[in-house]
Design a protein around this motif. Structure first.
Motif, PDB file in Angstrom:
ATOM      1  N   PRO A 157      24.458  14.354 -13.377  1.00 55.35           N
ATOM      2  CA  PRO A 157      24.711  15.801 -13.318  1.00 55.35           C
ATOM      3  C   PRO A 157      23.545  16.595 -12.740  1.00 55.35           C
ATOM      4  O   PRO A 157      23.751  17.611 -12.073  1.00 55.35           O
ATOM      5  CB  PRO A 157      24.960  16.168 -14.788  1.00 55.35           C
ATOM      6  CG  PRO A 157      25.482  14.903 -15.406  1.00 55.35           C
ATOM      7  CD  PRO A 157      24.734  13.798 -14.721  1.00 55.35           C
ATOM      8  N   GLN A 158      22.327  16.133 -12.980  1.00 56.70           N
ATOM      9  CA  GLN A 158      21.153  16.893 -12.540  1.00 56.70           C
ATOM     10  C   GLN A 158      20.569  16.409 -11.222  1.00 56.70           C
ATOM     11  O   GLN A 158      19.578  16.959 -10.739  1.00 56.70           O
ATOM     12  CB  GLN A 158      20.060  16.857 -13.614  1.00 56.70           C
ATOM     13  CG  GLN A 158      19.328  15.518 -13.750  1.00 56.70           C
ATOM     14  CD  GLN A 158      19.997  14.571 -14.718  1.00 56.70           C
ATOM     15  OE1 GLN A 158      21.206  14.579 -14.878  1.00 56.70           O
ATOM     16  NE2 GLN A 158      19.194  13.760 -15.400  1.00 56.70           N
ATOM     17  N   GLY A 159      21.152  15.376 -10.615  1.00 59.45           N
ATOM     18  CA  GLY A 159      20.611  14.875  -9.359  1.00 59.45           C
ATOM     19  C   GLY A 159      21.073  13.460  -9.089  1.00 59.45           C
ATOM     20  O   GLY A 159      21.997  12.953  -9.735  1.00 59.45           O
ATOM     21  N   THR A 160      20.419  12.818  -8.130  1.00 59.56           N
ATOM     22  CA  THR A 160      20.796  11.474  -7.728  1.00 59.56           C
ATOM     23  C   THR A 160      19.596  10.550  -7.812  1.00 59.56           C
ATOM     24  O   THR A 160      18.488  10.917  -7.410  1.00 59.56           O
ATOM     25  CB  THR A 160      21.343  11.469  -6.292  1.00 59.56           C
ATOM     26  OG1 THR A 160      22.473  12.347  -6.241  1.00 59.56           O
ATOM     27  CG2 THR A 160      21.781  10.078  -5.870  1.00 59.56           C
ATOM     28  N   LEU A 161      19.847   9.352  -8.334  1.00 59.52           N
ATOM     29  CA  LEU A 161      18.787   8.361  -8.483  1.00 59.52           C
ATOM     30  C   LEU A 161      18.940   7.287  -7.420  1.00 59.52           C
ATOM     31  O   LEU A 161      20.022   6.745  -7.210  1.00 59.52           O
ATOM     32  CB  LEU A 161      18.860   7.724  -9.869  1.00 59.52           C
ATOM     33  CG  LEU A 161      17.702   6.786 -10.211  1.00 59.52           C
ATOM     34  CD1 LEU A 161      16.444   7.593 -10.518  1.00 59.52           C
ATOM     35  CD2 LEU A 161      18.058   5.887 -11.383  1.00 59.52           C
ATOM     36  N   TYR A 162      17.848   6.971  -6.742  1.00 62.83           N
ATOM     37  CA  TYR A 162      17.789   5.885  -5.783  1.00 62.83           C
ATOM     38  C   TYR A 162      16.807   4.843  -6.319  1.00 62.83           C
ATOM     39  O   TYR A 162      15.693   5.191  -6.713  1.00 62.83           O
ATOM     40  CB  TYR A 162      17.303   6.387  -4.425  1.00 62.83           C
ATOM     41  CG  TYR A 162      18.191   7.453  -3.824  1.00 62.83           C
ATOM     42  CD1 TYR A 162      19.276   7.103  -3.031  1.00 62.83           C
ATOM     43  CD2 TYR A 162      17.946   8.803  -4.058  1.00 62.83           C
ATOM     44  CE1 TYR A 162      20.096   8.087  -2.482  1.00 62.83           C
ATOM     45  CE2 TYR A 162      18.753   9.786  -3.522  1.00 62.83           C
ATOM     46  CZ  TYR A 162      19.823   9.420  -2.734  1.00 62.83           C
ATOM     47  OH  TYR A 162      20.635  10.398  -2.195  1.00 62.83           O
ATOM     48  N   SER A 163      17.216   3.591  -6.347  1.00 59.88           N
ATOM     49  CA  SER A 163      16.318   2.569  -6.875  1.00 59.88           C
ATOM     50  C   SER A 163      16.506   1.247  -6.164  1.00 59.88           C
ATOM     51  O   SER A 163      17.590   0.939  -5.660  1.00 59.88           O
ATOM     52  CB  SER A 163      16.529   2.387  -8.388  1.00 59.88           C
ATOM     53  OG  SER A 163      17.828   1.908  -8.663  1.00 59.88           O
ATOM     54  N   MET A 164      15.450   0.482  -6.120  1.00 62.58           N
ATOM     55  CA  MET A 164      15.457  -0.838  -5.514  1.00 62.58           C
ATOM     56  C   MET A 164      14.702  -1.785  -6.433  1.00 62.58           C
ATOM     57  O   MET A 164      13.585  -1.488  -6.850  1.00 62.58           O
ATOM     58  CB  MET A 164      14.782  -0.811  -4.140  1.00 62.58           C
ATOM     59  CG  MET A 164      14.666  -2.173  -3.475  1.00 62.58           C
ATOM     60  SD  MET A 164      13.748  -2.086  -1.919  1.00 62.58           S
ATOM     61  CE  MET A 164      14.918  -1.144  -0.938  1.00 62.58           C
ATOM     62  N   ASP A 198       9.385  -8.694 -11.327  1.00 65.21           N
ATOM     63  CA  ASP A 198      10.135  -7.927 -10.329  1.00 65.21           C
ATOM     64  C   ASP A 198       9.537  -6.524 -10.197  1.00 65.21           C
ATOM     65  O   ASP A 198       9.062  -5.942 -11.179  1.00 65.21           O
ATOM     66  CB  ASP A 198      11.600  -7.795 -10.732  1.00 65.21           C
ATOM     67  CG  ASP A 198      12.270  -9.130 -10.970  1.00 65.21           C
ATOM     68  OD1 ASP A 198      11.763 -10.147 -10.454  1.00 65.21           O
ATOM     69  OD2 ASP A 198      13.295  -9.154 -11.674  1.00 65.21           O
ATOM     70  N   VAL A 199       9.579  -5.983  -8.999  1.00 61.33           N
ATOM     71  CA  VAL A 199       9.113  -4.621  -8.749  1.00 61.33           C
ATOM     72  C   VAL A 199      10.320  -3.700  -8.617  1.00 61.33           C
ATOM     73  O   VAL A 199      11.276  -4.017  -7.917  1.00 61.33           O
ATOM     74  CB  VAL A 199       8.267  -4.546  -7.468  1.00 61.33           C
ATOM     75  CG1 VAL A 199       7.818  -3.109  -7.192  1.00 61.33           C
ATOM     76  CG2 VAL A 199       7.059  -5.463  -7.560  1.00 61.33           C
ATOM     77  N   ILE A 200      10.275  -2.562  -9.299  1.00 62.90           N
ATOM     78  CA  ILE A 200      11.335  -1.556  -9.203  1.00 62.90           C
ATOM     79  C   ILE A 200      10.739  -0.305  -8.570  1.00 62.90           C
ATOM     80  O   ILE A 200       9.764   0.252  -9.080  1.00 62.90           O
ATOM     81  CB  ILE A 200      11.918  -1.209 -10.582  1.00 62.90           C
ATOM     82  CG1 ILE A 200      12.494  -2.458 -11.257  1.00 62.90           C
ATOM     83  CG2 ILE A 200      12.995  -0.138 -10.457  1.00 62.90           C
ATOM     84  CD1 ILE A 200      12.912  -2.242 -12.694  1.00 62.90           C
ATOM     85  N   LEU A 201      11.308   0.119  -7.447  1.00 59.56           N
ATOM     86  CA  LEU A 201      10.897   1.350  -6.777  1.00 59.56           C
ATOM     87  C   LEU A 201      12.011   2.370  -6.963  1.00 59.56           C
ATOM     88  O   LEU A 201      13.186   2.060  -6.745  1.00 59.56           O
ATOM     89  CB  LEU A 201      10.651   1.077  -5.296  1.00 59.56           C
ATOM     90  CG  LEU A 201       9.548   0.052  -5.011  1.00 59.56           C
ATOM     91  CD1 LEU A 201       9.564  -0.365  -3.555  1.00 59.56           C
ATOM     92  CD2 LEU A 201       8.194   0.594  -5.403  1.00 59.56           C
ATOM     93  N   MET A 202      11.656   3.586  -7.346  1.00 66.28           N
ATOM     94  CA  MET A 202      12.665   4.555  -7.780  1.00 66.28           C
ATOM     95  C   MET A 202      12.314   5.960  -7.320  1.00 66.28           C
ATOM     96  O   MET A 202      11.145   6.357  -7.335  1.00 66.28           O
ATOM     97  CB  MET A 202      12.765   4.508  -9.305  1.00 66.28           C
ATOM     98  CG  MET A 202      13.789   5.421  -9.928  1.00 66.28           C
ATOM     99  SD  MET A 202      13.861   5.216 -11.749  1.00 66.28           S
ATOM    100  CE  MET A 202      14.601   3.580 -11.884  1.00 66.28           C
ATOM    101  N   MET A 203      13.337   6.710  -6.922  1.00 65.75           N
ATOM    102  CA  MET A 203      13.172   8.129  -6.622  1.00 65.75           C
ATOM    103  C   MET A 203      14.352   8.907  -7.172  1.00 65.75           C
ATOM    104  O   MET A 203      15.510   8.542  -6.962  1.00 65.75           O
ATOM    105  CB  MET A 203      13.067   8.390  -5.117  1.00 65.75           C
ATOM    106  CG  MET A 203      12.709   9.855  -4.802  1.00 65.75           C
ATOM    107  SD  MET A 203      12.880  10.290  -3.065  1.00 65.75           S
ATOM    108  CE  MET A 203      14.663  10.476  -2.927  1.00 65.75           C
ATOM    109  N   GLY A 204      14.067   9.987  -7.886  1.00 64.39           N
ATOM    110  CA  GLY A 204      15.093  10.877  -8.403  1.00 64.39           C
ATOM    111  C   GLY A 204      15.124  12.151  -7.584  1.00 64.39           C
ATOM    112  O   GLY A 204      14.115  12.853  -7.486  1.00 64.39           O
ATOM    113  N   ALA A 205      16.250  12.448  -6.959  1.00 63.45           N
ATOM    114  CA  ALA A 205      16.387  13.622  -6.093  1.00 63.45           C
ATOM    115  C   ALA A 205      17.077  14.767  -6.826  1.00 63.45           C
ATOM    116  O   ALA A 205      17.924  14.558  -7.692  1.00 63.45           O
ATOM    117  CB  ALA A 205      17.185  13.259  -4.842  1.00 63.45           C
ATOM    118  N   GLN A 206      16.724  15.978  -6.461  1.00 63.93           N
ATOM    119  CA  GLN A 206      17.373  17.163  -7.015  1.00 63.93           C
ATOM    120  C   GLN A 206      18.753  17.363  -6.410  1.00 63.93           C
ATOM    121  O   GLN A 206      19.106  16.760  -5.389  1.00 63.93           O
ATOM    122  CB  GLN A 206      16.510  18.396  -6.762  1.00 63.93           C
ATOM    123  CG  GLN A 206      15.212  18.443  -7.545  1.00 63.93           C
ATOM    124  CD  GLN A 206      14.473  19.747  -7.331  1.00 63.93           C
ATOM    125  OE1 GLN A 206      14.114  20.092  -6.212  1.00 63.93           O
ATOM    126  NE2 GLN A 206      14.247  20.480  -8.405  1.00 63.93           N
TER     127      GLN A 206
END
Length: 326
Positions: A68-75, A249-257
């Motif tokens: 609801p508050q944005g979109t999460l991108y993760s690898m 494992d490495v997790i890379l993450m970005m949360g967008a507005q």
């Protein structure tokens, strides 16, 4: 005072300039707009996987999930593959899609990169430690606007001991060397039979506990009132982070507005910590956020911050973490 056991920045004998660090990349999914800029999804479309033609078995893909508050991108990058994760520091500020970011020793653009540590936009100098291939390339202790700021002087010991993402080369039984990752404080000692190959500082620590106060990001007066919070720890904003699982494992993450909610969208640090934990991370740290939050995947730019009109903001950054083929 720095821990005498941790001397990767002063003692070159503790460093080996090696470049065969390898990591695998988990098959995930990402939906992108035709113009190359990915906007947060609405949750109605099934994420679309993009796998580059030169990807090795397992591929390199990104996961997108709408909230609801944005979109999460993760690898998530498992511990065995033909890929490696390294930091890179630019001499000038550069957006993630800039041609200045190159695979070391080549003219090739990295397949994936995400914004990295903190910097001062006024003098373009880093305020986070960066260590590349055995060389200290970013040192906040020589940034005059940081060390000469009277408001920050009381916090400098904490600022200089903030959390960092480290890449070790460790000797195992039988004499073989193995790459290991860790997320620790800058002054933390190096494990036995290990050398620091790369590191990128940022913070605060997200997992196993939030390190906002111990790293000088927040402070309170004797009455318990918040008196310092430059990154808005509890406020919603665009966020970037890196995490590690018990398997390495490495997790890379970005949360967008969300463009539809420019004044009240995004993720708090607690949100990102919870999302990291849900994806299996046991250690995690925040990277620079807000307008800096951005990533590039297979030539496609994804921005995290929106302005008051709901338009995505592209901001040049000083450092990145990149996932590149070995």
């Amino acid at each position: 005072m720095r821990n005498p056991k941790f001397r990767p920045l002063q003692n070159p004998l503790r460093i080996m300039m090696l470049s065969f660090l390898t990591l695998p990349l988990l098959t995930l999914g990402l939906a992108l707009s035709p113009n190359g800029i990915a906007a947060p999804g609405n949750g109605k479309a099934t994420p679309e996987a993009i796998t580059p033609n030169n990807a090795k078995p397992g591929g390199l893909q990104l996961e997108q999930k709408a909230f609801p508050q944005g979109t999460l991108y993760s690898m998530k990058i498992p511990a065995k593959s033909g890929y490696k994760v390294i930091p890179s520091l630019s001499k000038t500020l550069a957006s993630v899609d800039s041609q200045l970011w190159k695979v070391p020793g080549t003219s090739d653009k990295p397949l994936f990169l995400i914004n990295g540590g903190f910097f001062d936009p006024n003098n373009s100098l880093t305020t986070s430690f960066v260590f590349e291939n055995g060389v200290l390339t970013g040192d906040p202790r020589i940034n005059p606007q940081l060390v000469n700021n009277p408001k920050l002087v009381p916090y400098l010991p904490k600022i200089f001991n903030r959390t960092e993402f480290r890449v070790y080369l460790c000797q195992k039984n039988g004499g073989q060397f193995q790459t290991q990752y860790d997320i620790v404080a800058h002054n933390a000692p190096i494990p036995g039979k290990c050398l620091v190959q790369q590191s990128l500082g940022a913070g605060p620590l997200l997992l196993p506990t939030l390190g906002d106060k111990t790293e000088g990001f927040v402070d309170y007066n004797p009455a318990g009132k918040l008196t310092r919070d430059p990154i808005g720890v509890c406020s919603r904003n665009a966020r970037s982070a890196v995490g590690l699982t018990t398997a390495g494992d490495v997790i890379l993450m970005m949360g967008a507005q969300s463009p539809a909610k420019p004044n009240n969208s995004g993720f708090t640090l607690a949100d990102i910590a919870g999302l990291m934990k849900a994806r299996g991370a046991v250690k995690a740290m925040a990277l620079d956020g807000g307008s800096s939050s951005s990533l590039l995947f297979n030539g496609k730019t994804i921005l995290g911050k929106v302005n008051k009109d709901g338009n995505f903001v592209k901001r040049p950054v000083k450092s990145v973490l990149m996932a590149i083929p070995r």
